[in-house]
Design a protein around this motif. Structure first.
Motif, PDB file in Angstrom:
ATOM      1  N   SER A 218       0.848  -1.195   0.000  1.00 40.78           N
ATOM      2  CA  SER A 218       0.000   0.000   0.000  1.00 40.78           C
ATOM      3  C   SER A 218       0.883   1.244   0.000  1.00 40.78           C
ATOM      4  O   SER A 218       0.767   2.120   0.856  1.00 40.78           O
ATOM      5  CB  SER A 218      -0.942  -0.009   1.204  1.00 40.78           C
ATOM      6  OG  SER A 218      -0.208   0.001   2.403  1.00 40.78           O
TER       7      SER A 218
ATOM      8  N   GLY B 271      -3.753   0.447  -3.659  1.00 36.81           N
ATOM      9  CA  GLY B 271      -4.467   1.069  -2.556  1.00 36.81           C
ATOM     10  C   GLY B 271      -4.578   0.096  -1.395  1.00 36.81           C
ATOM     11  O   GLY B 271      -4.440  -1.122  -1.564  1.00 36.81           O
TER      12      GLY B 271
ATOM     13  N   GLU C  41      -5.232   5.838  -0.664  1.00 41.15           N
ATOM     14  CA  GLU C  41      -6.635   5.698  -1.040  1.00 41.15           C
ATOM     15  C   GLU C  41      -7.465   6.821  -0.438  1.00 41.15           C
ATOM     16  O   GLU C  41      -8.615   7.027  -0.823  1.00 41.15           O
ATOM     17  CB  GLU C  41      -7.180   4.314  -0.670  1.00 41.15           C
ATOM     18  CG  GLU C  41      -7.070   3.940   0.780  1.00 41.15           C
ATOM     19  CD  GLU C  41      -7.452   2.471   1.013  1.00 41.15           C
ATOM     20  OE1 GLU C  41      -7.864   1.790   0.076  1.00 41.15           O
ATOM     21  OE2 GLU C  41      -7.330   2.026   2.167  1.00 41.15           O
TER      22      GLU C  41
ATOM     23  N   ASN D  90      -8.451   2.866  -6.786  1.00 40.72           N
ATOM     24  CA  ASN D  90      -8.964   3.372  -5.507  1.00 40.72           C
ATOM     25  C   ASN D  90     -10.350   3.989  -5.672  1.00 40.72           C
ATOM     26  O   ASN D  90     -11.229   3.820  -4.818  1.00 40.72           O
ATOM     27  CB  ASN D  90      -8.004   4.403  -4.911  1.00 40.72           C
ATOM     28  CG  ASN D  90      -6.738   3.755  -4.362  1.00 40.72           C
ATOM     29  OD1 ASN D  90      -6.741   2.566  -4.019  1.00 40.72           O
ATOM     30  ND2 ASN D  90      -5.653   4.511  -4.286  1.00 40.72           N
TER      31      ASN D  90
END
Ligand code: MIC
Ligand code: SF4
Length: 645
Positions: free
Chosen positions: A119, A137, A542, A568
């Motif tokens: 991430s 994301g 995100e 996202n």
């Protein structure tokens, strides 16, 4: 079409379903995941919402490296949550002080041929060791931890053929800056960059990792190097030789496009304000006064880079009008510098040693003075990212940074008369994995009051009564959408963080973007963001989808939307649309109405979407858009996002 590439071999070995046609979605099995604290709290909250008792990957690691200033309780609250939630689910925890996720993962956990998603957009650092390492994301990483395959557009493969050998004072950073000047930060969505050719063998794994790390700025899916003798050497020094596996493309592999770079022709380069592809040779900037030099980050914070800097600074003082900050990328790097005396050389030269971690790269301290030049070994110089409005941030190699710190003006290290530093990788790195916390099930999850639940969207309504809340231009980065810096600590608090969406576009005295969007939302209307090319560049955060969603944004219309950001948007139920006719961008003004009649029915039928544009003067026109969605994505949008599904 590409054939016989290393990229295709790794995808084949992990292929679950989908298409092998470039651009079409393909689902691949994910072996490893990583998260960092600034995106990780949401990812684990999402994993909890999915009711997954234990991760299903071979390895998942949760790092703390971004939010470490601890101005107020928020940062430490996040750390405690991350450690406790991961412990029960089988996630290894890397506490603050251990180092930056990408450097640590490369050194301690990366395995050639494996797949990794993280991430954080710089996850491709792992490509330096021959992994297929992709940024995503938080929700997609949570899904991978839950054992779900990860969808990528089946890639086009650009082969970068390296020949020759770098000359003294020219660095891996200059190679990726050169490539950025060729490919730029836009137009590369859906591509993987694969390095090959005789020049590859001349680069060590840390040098390769600098190249794949900053490859993120190209907007590609990832970048990858073969796994060869240098990889074996690196793993041996990391006492992980057993993880080695040789990997390369077929000798007659075909690429969709080939770019040749002669390493011997590379000169020191700098990315000028405010985009990583605004590249010039350092020689053209020579003599420009510099106020600040910063060395570190996941691009150039490793032992090789800091040892070279220490060698160049040894026995000298930096210029008296410059401040030099050094943030080592890992505890291991800092410990090695300390034990072999190089740390003393850096301190004696005038360096301010900063905490191990992301630090100033993400605006956590060290903001430059107004109107001054800051020179950094980092990978991003987006406007305002340093924490100073109107900043003039340049990105360079450690060699250029050191020469510039000594001279106080932009300096080409090849022309500075500096003695060459003979760097040899140490036989063995100092290794102490005792700080990685292995998971122990059964403990309690520590949830302090600043840890909020991830908000969910509502299913897509029958019609969308939209308003263009903002109209922006080209290359809008996620730093524009969701600024980090002083606001970074709000990552677990969506209502508070949402207040600064598009902050740099707010006009003094006028209602903010957040206020305007929330007012429309409360009046039952849908916010629409209108942008030009390459919307959503940069970070994987995100929050650049969650916070606009929270403010009632239902669609983004642009000329093109970057891969991670598009994913996202889908995950949080926001429609990603591109103009069928790019010239229509000019027709829309802020506050115009965009009525998407029967949007649910339109989307059920496919990706052709129309809306009625209604101007303030009463004129109307039907506009056409293309939704950037697979069938599965369309169902996600109809449901109002992945968590609802
Ligand atoms: C960045 O370099 O912009 C970050 C901060 O590491 C981001 C992640 C984040 O926003 O938390 C990234 O690159 O994905
Ligand atoms: Fe951290 Fe900067 Fe690397 Fe992002 S780019 S992971 S903020 S060091």
């Amino acid at each position: 079409m590409a054939r016989g590439t290393l990229t295709q071999k790794i995808i084949d070995a992990h292929f679950v379903s989908g298409s092998r046609t470039p651009g079409e979605p393909a689902a691949i099995r994910i072996d490893q995941t990583l998260t960092q604290d600034a995106t990780g709290t949401m990812a684990y909250l999402e994993l909890e919402a999915m009711k997954i008792p234990r991760v299903k990957t071979e390895l998942s690691v949760s790092y703390v490296d971004h939010n470490m200033m601890q101005n107020g309780p928020e940062n430490r609250n996040d750390h405690l949550y991350l450690q406790s939630v991961g412990a029960g689910k089988g996630v290894v925890f890397s506490p603050p002080g251990n180092g930056i996720c990408h450097q640590l993962h490369l050194e301690r956990f990366g395995i050639p041929g494996k797949t990794l998603i993280g991430s954080d957009s710089h996850t491709p650092t792992g490509g330096g060791i021959g992994m297929l390492a992709i940024g995503a994301g938080g929700l997609d990483v949570a899904l991978a931890m839950a054992g779900k395959p990860f969808r990528i557009p089946y890639p086009k493969v650009t082969g970068v053929k390296l020949t020759g050998k770098l000359r003294p004072f020219c660095a891996a950073k200059d190679v990726i800056l050169k490539l950025l000047s060729i490919l730029t930060t836009k137009g590369n969505v859906g591509t993987i960059v694969e390095y090959f050719g005789p020049g590859v063998a001349t680069l060590s794994v840390p040098q390769r990792a600098t190249v794949t790390n900053m490859g993120a700025e190209l907007g590609v899916t990832t970048s990858i190097f073969p796994s060869d003798e240098a990889t074996k050497e690196f793993l041996k020094r990391q006492k992980r030789e057993k993880d080695f596996k040789p990997l390369a493309a077929d000798p007659d592999a075909e690429y969709d496009r080939v770019i040749e770079i002669d390493l011997g022709s590379i000169v020191p380069m700098a990315a000028c304000p405010s985009s990583p592809d605004n590249v010039k040779p350092v020689a053209e900037l020579a003599g420009m006064k510099v106020d600040q030099v910063l060395i570190g980050s996941c691009t150039n914070g490793g032992f090789r880079d800091l040892a070279v800097v220490a060698g160049l600074l040894k026995g000298k003082h930096i210029s008296d009008h410059v401040t030099l900050g050094i943030a080592p990328g890992s505890r291991q790097t800092l410990e090695m510098l300390a034990r072999n005396g190089m740390l003393a050389d850096l301190v004696a030269a005038g360096a301010r040693i900063l905490e191990v971690g992301c630090g100033p790269c993400i605006g956590q301290g060290q903001s430059p003075a107004d109107g001054t030049v800051t020179v950094r070994t980092f990978n991003r110089n987006f406007a305002g990212r340093s924490g100073t409005k109107g900043d003039q941030s340049y990105l360079v190699s450690p060699e250029t940074a050191a020469a510039t710190a000594l001279a106080g003006v932009f300096t080409d290290p090849t022309a500075a008369g500096l003695p060459e530093v003979a760097f040899a990788e140490p036989e063995e790195y100092f290794i102490d994995d005792g700080f990685f916390k292995r998971p122990v099930p059964g403990g309690e999850i520590i949830r302090k009051p600043t840890i909020g639940a991830p908000p969910a969207n509502t299913p897509l309504p029958e019609d969308l009564d939209g308003v263009a809340v903002i109209k922006v231009g080209d290359k809008i980065t996620t730093d524009h959408i969701m600024p980090a810096g002083v606001h970074l600590k709000l990552r677990s608090n969506i209502p508070a963080y949402s207040k600064v969406v598009f902050e740099s576009f707010n006009k003094p005295g006028a209602p903010t973007f957040a206020e305007r969007a929330a007012a429309l939302r409360d009046a039952g209307r849908a916010g629409v963001i209108v942008a030009r090319d390459s919307y959503g560049q940069g970070s994987s955060r995100e929050h650049a989808a969650i916070c606009p969603m929270y403010l009632g944004i239902k669609a983004v219309i642009a000329l093109a939307i970057e891969r991670i950001h598009r994913a996202n948007l889908v995950n949080f139920g926001i429609l990603p649309l591109v103009f069928a006719n790019p010239a229509d961008y000019d027709l829309i003004d802020e506050n115009d109405s965009l009525f998407f009649s029967g949007i649910r029915k339109q989307l059920e039928k496919g990706n052709r979407i129309t809306a009625e544009l209604r101007k303030a003067d009463g004129t109307e026109k039907t506009l056409s858009f293309e939704a950037l969605l697979s069938e599965a994505d369309r169902n996600t949008i109809l449901a109002g996002g992945t968590l609802n599904q």
